[in-house]
Design an enzyme around this catalytic site. Structure first.
Site, PDB file in Angstrom:
ATOM      1  N   ASP A 306       0.814  -1.224   0.000  1.00  0.00           N
ATOM      2  CA  ASP A 306       0.000   0.000   0.000  1.00  0.00           C
ATOM      3  C   ASP A 306       0.845   1.271   0.000  1.00  0.00           C
ATOM      4  OD1 ASP A 306      -2.702  -1.315   2.081  1.00  0.00           O
ATOM      5  OD2 ASP A 306      -2.169  -1.594  -0.021  1.00  0.00           O
ATOM      6  N   ARG A 398     -11.775   7.671   0.141  1.00  0.00           N
ATOM      7  CA  ARG A 398     -12.158   6.396   0.758  1.00  0.00           C
ATOM      8  C   ARG A 398     -11.269   6.104   1.968  1.00  0.00           C
ATOM      9  NH1 ARG A 398     -11.795   1.425  -2.858  1.00  0.00           N
ATOM     10  NH2 ARG A 398     -12.252   0.559  -0.813  1.00  0.00           N
TER      11      ARG A 398
HETATM   12  C1  EPZ Z   1      -5.935  -6.012   2.327  1.00  0.00           C
HETATM   13  O1  EPZ Z   1      -6.480  -6.451   1.096  1.00  0.00           O
HETATM   14  C2  EPZ Z   1      -6.050  -4.494   2.317  1.00  0.00           C
HETATM   15  N1  EPZ Z   1      -7.458  -4.120   2.209  1.00  0.00           N
HETATM   16  C3  EPZ Z   1      -5.272  -3.916   1.133  1.00  0.00           C
HETATM   17  O2  EPZ Z   1      -5.282  -2.488   1.294  1.00  0.00           O
HETATM   18  C4  EPZ Z   1      -3.818  -4.372   1.207  1.00  0.00           C
HETATM   19  O3  EPZ Z   1      -3.158  -3.950   0.035  1.00  0.00           O
HETATM   20  C5  EPZ Z   1      -3.747  -5.897   1.323  1.00  0.00           C
HETATM   21  O4  EPZ Z   1      -4.541  -6.350   2.431  1.00  0.00           O
HETATM   22  C6  EPZ Z   1      -2.319  -6.388   1.547  1.00  0.00           C
HETATM   23  O5  EPZ Z   1      -1.802  -5.803   2.695  1.00  0.00           O
HETATM   24  C7  EPZ Z   1      -8.201  -4.137   3.337  1.00  0.00           C
HETATM   25  O6  EPZ Z   1      -7.733  -4.471   4.405  1.00  0.00           O
HETATM   26  C8  EPZ Z   1      -9.635  -3.712   3.182  1.00  0.00           C
HETATM   27  P1  EPZ Z   1      -4.694 -10.000   0.757  1.00  0.00           P
HETATM   28  P2  EPZ Z   1      -6.773  -8.039   0.875  1.00  0.00           P
HETATM   29  O7  EPZ Z   1      -5.790 -10.978   0.969  1.00  0.00           O
HETATM   30  O8  EPZ Z   1      -7.242  -8.631   2.149  1.00  0.00           O
HETATM   31  C9  EPZ Z   1      -4.235 -12.804  -3.050  1.00  0.00           C
HETATM   32  C10 EPZ Z   1      -5.695  -0.260   0.757  1.00  0.00           C
HETATM   33  O9  EPZ Z   1      -5.179   0.502  -0.069  1.00  0.00           O
HETATM   34  N2  EPZ Z   1      -5.367 -13.556  -2.495  1.00  0.00           N
HETATM   35  O10 EPZ Z   1      -3.599  -9.901   1.769  1.00  0.00           O
HETATM   36  O11 EPZ Z   1      -7.598  -8.189  -0.337  1.00  0.00           O
HETATM   37  C11 EPZ Z   1      -4.603 -11.396  -3.483  1.00  0.00           C
HETATM   38  O12 EPZ Z   1      -5.145 -11.384  -4.781  1.00  0.00           O
HETATM   39  C12 EPZ Z   1      -6.009  -1.672   0.354  1.00  0.00           C
HETATM   40  O13 EPZ Z   1      -5.978   0.044   1.937  1.00  0.00           O
HETATM   41  C13 EPZ Z   1      -5.759 -14.742  -3.100  1.00  0.00           C
HETATM   42  O14 EPZ Z   1      -5.186 -15.162  -4.096  1.00  0.00           O
HETATM   43  O15 EPZ Z   1      -5.295  -8.549   0.558  1.00  0.00           O
HETATM   44  C14 EPZ Z   1      -3.260 -10.689  -3.395  1.00  0.00           C
HETATM   45  O16 EPZ Z   1      -2.530 -10.975  -4.559  1.00  0.00           O
HETATM   46  C15 EPZ Z   1      -5.613  -1.962  -1.076  1.00  0.00           C
HETATM   47  N3  EPZ Z   1      -6.794 -15.441  -2.563  1.00  0.00           N
HETATM   48  C16 EPZ Z   1      -2.592 -11.366  -2.196  1.00  0.00           C
HETATM   49  O17 EPZ Z   1      -3.264 -12.624  -2.029  1.00  0.00           O
HETATM   50  C17 EPZ Z   1      -7.466 -15.000  -1.437  1.00  0.00           C
HETATM   51  O18 EPZ Z   1      -8.401 -15.693  -0.989  1.00  0.00           O
HETATM   52  C18 EPZ Z   1      -2.712 -10.582  -0.887  1.00  0.00           C
HETATM   53  O19 EPZ Z   1      -4.081 -10.259  -0.709  1.00  0.00           O
HETATM   54  C19 EPZ Z   1      -7.049 -13.784  -0.839  1.00  0.00           C
HETATM   55  C20 EPZ Z   1      -5.997 -13.091  -1.376  1.00  0.00           C
END
Ligand code: EPZ
Length: 422
Positions: A306, A398
């Site tokens: 982020d 947001r």
């Molecule tokens: C959270 O998103 C945050 N959002 C994101 O912040 C942040 O970038 C991210 O964590 C990583 O720190 C919120 O908390 C609302 P992940 P999240 O699950 O939970 C893949 C901001 O700007 N993945 O840790 O969606 C995913 O596609 C936002 O505040 C799967 O493949 O992130 C990514 O490549 C943007 N399958 C990676 O893992 C799943 O079931 C990490 O995603 C879940 C995730």
């Protein structure tokens, strides 16, 4: 439509107080659904995503009252299962926490597929893997996720295929009132995961190991109300640290936990920026041109994804060629096209961007392509002599509480302008 107009090229000087952390506030707000009692949540940031989350709960029948600035009472006793608004759920990614909270409270869930920032596909397969391990049957049906537990929920062991913040917190929510012991392995370690665990434990939960890669959740019968204050937002703090560096200014950034900022501080120091740490503040000072650096985003405690767009702006203004490697998301470089409109020299190849430092960026009319990219465009505008205009600022609002006000108080010539559609 609103836009942000910046007449940049002035060093930021002064003090900025950090607000509560968006990515801790959202799971904690939805976590209140598990509590048949009233909770008082303090230090909630005044941002659109929080307003959406509170409205979703209110529409479900919860009582939500604003007690004072950044303090809300939430009583979800009367909240009805499966009644969240699909329009609102689609506005924010964090609405997926409704799945864990609803299954934990009602033994079933019916929630629209979440929305959120667009950087490539964002599956929820790991969330589903966790729910199925706890005894859920999962059905994706016409834009909804349906969870049911015909034989009830039970504790289980889950080893995530990859580190996922959302999946880690969602399983914690589903397991906290589920009979038996749930062990989550290969868990994410972010500070907001610790904050959610602390909130649930303050309500009577029994969660240990949050902040490590193995979290144990011993299911309890019920959770009672509590008063809880959200931790400061490390990404908001990091954004202002980088704004100070980009404008060659000096900022004291207060209400932070310096330990949460260590990877950001380390990279800024590597670039020649001066960072001083206090108990609950950092001072960032930079008078000279920064030097190049290589960055690879990683789950906490690594360099946060982020902060990736904001770091790209600093690399544009540093001597030499820097390498920026996005290892968390599939496609988080869309904003580079906007920076190139300001004269940036960036070559993106898959998950790696090579950024050549230039003497200065050029002012331009650009847009926010997502929340953190929008913040990066603000930093670029602040660092650039002349007038830069940024569209799509609802994406920035947001996640940043009073960004324009906080920057104006430190000498920035920045304003939020309503543009009449001609
Ligand atoms: C959270 O998103 C945050 N959002 C994101 O912040 C942040 O970038 C991210 O964590 C990583 O720190 C919120 O908390 C609302 P992940 P999240 O699950 O939970 C893949 C901001 O700007 N993945 O840790 O969606 C995913 O596609 C936002 O505040 C799967 O493949 O992130 C990514 O490549 C943007 N399958 C990676 O893992 C799943 O079931 C990490 O995603 C879940 C995730």
């Amino acid at each position: 439509m609103e836009k942000i107009v910046i007449r940049g090229g002035k060093p930021l000087k002064g003090e900025i107080e950090i607000s509560g952390m968006k990515n801790a506030a959202l799971p904690i707000i939805f976590g209140c659904l598990l509590v048949k009692d009233s909770c008082i949540i303090e230090n909630l940031p005044d941002i659109d995503d929080v307003r959406v989350a509170l409205t979703i709960l209110k529409d479900m029948g919860a009582t939500v009252n604003k007690l004072s600035e950044n303090v809300f009472m939430i009583d979800a006793t009367a909240a009805r299962s499966g009644s969240s608004s699909v329009e609102l759920v689609r506005k924010i990614r964090a609405s997926y926490y409704l799945l864990g909270a609803e299954i934990g409270r009602y033994g079933k869930a019916h929630v629209g597929v979440p929305g959120g920032c667009d950087f490539g596909i964002r599956p929820i397969d790991q969330h589903i893997k966790g729910f199925e391990a706890l005894g859920c049957k999962v059905r994706m049906d016409g834009g909804y996720v349906e969870l049911a537990a015909p034989n009830g929920l039970h504790g289980s062991s889950i080893f995530f295929d990859l580190v996922s913040v959302g999946a880690t917190m969602n399983v914690m929510l589903a397991a906290v009132c589920t009979p038996g012991l749930t062990v989550i392995e290969n868990a994410a370690r972010e500070p907001h995961i610790v904050d959610l665990a602390n909130f649930l434990n303050t309500c009577g939960g029994q969660i240990s190991g949050a902040g490590t890669d193995t979290i144990k959740v011993k299911g309890v019968d019920t959770l009672h109300g509590c008063t809880y204050a959200i931790i400061p937002d490390m990404i908001e703090a990091g954004t202002y640290m980088m704004a100070a560096a980009a404008t060659k200014g000096e900022l004291k950034i207060t209400n932070v936990i310096p330990r949460h900022l260590e990877s950001i501080t380390a990279k800024l120091c590597e670039m020649g920026v001066d960072v001083t740490e206090g108990d609950d503040y950092v001072v960032v000072k930079s008078g000279k041109r920064m030097t190049r650096v290589n960055v690879k985003t990683q789950p906490y405690p690594g360099f946060p994804t982020d902060m990736q767009p904001q770091m790209a702006v600093l690399m544009c203004l540093a001597d030499g060629i820097s390498q920026l490697n996005e290892s968390v998301f599939d496609n988080r470089f869309r904003y580079t096209e906007e920076l190139m409109r300001m004269g940036a020299l960036i070559k993106v190849n898959g998950k790696v961007a090579m950024i050549e430092g230039i003497p200065a960026l050029r002012p331009a009319r650009v847009r926010a392509v997502d929340l953190r990219a929008g913040a990066a465009m603000v930093i670029a505008g602040l660092a650039t002599r002349g007038t830069t205009e940024i569209d799509n600022i609802h994406l920035i609002e947001r996640g940043y509480d009073d960004l324009v006000g906080k920057l104006r108080a430190c000498g920035a010539d920045i304003e939020r302008v309503e543009e009449r559609n001609i």
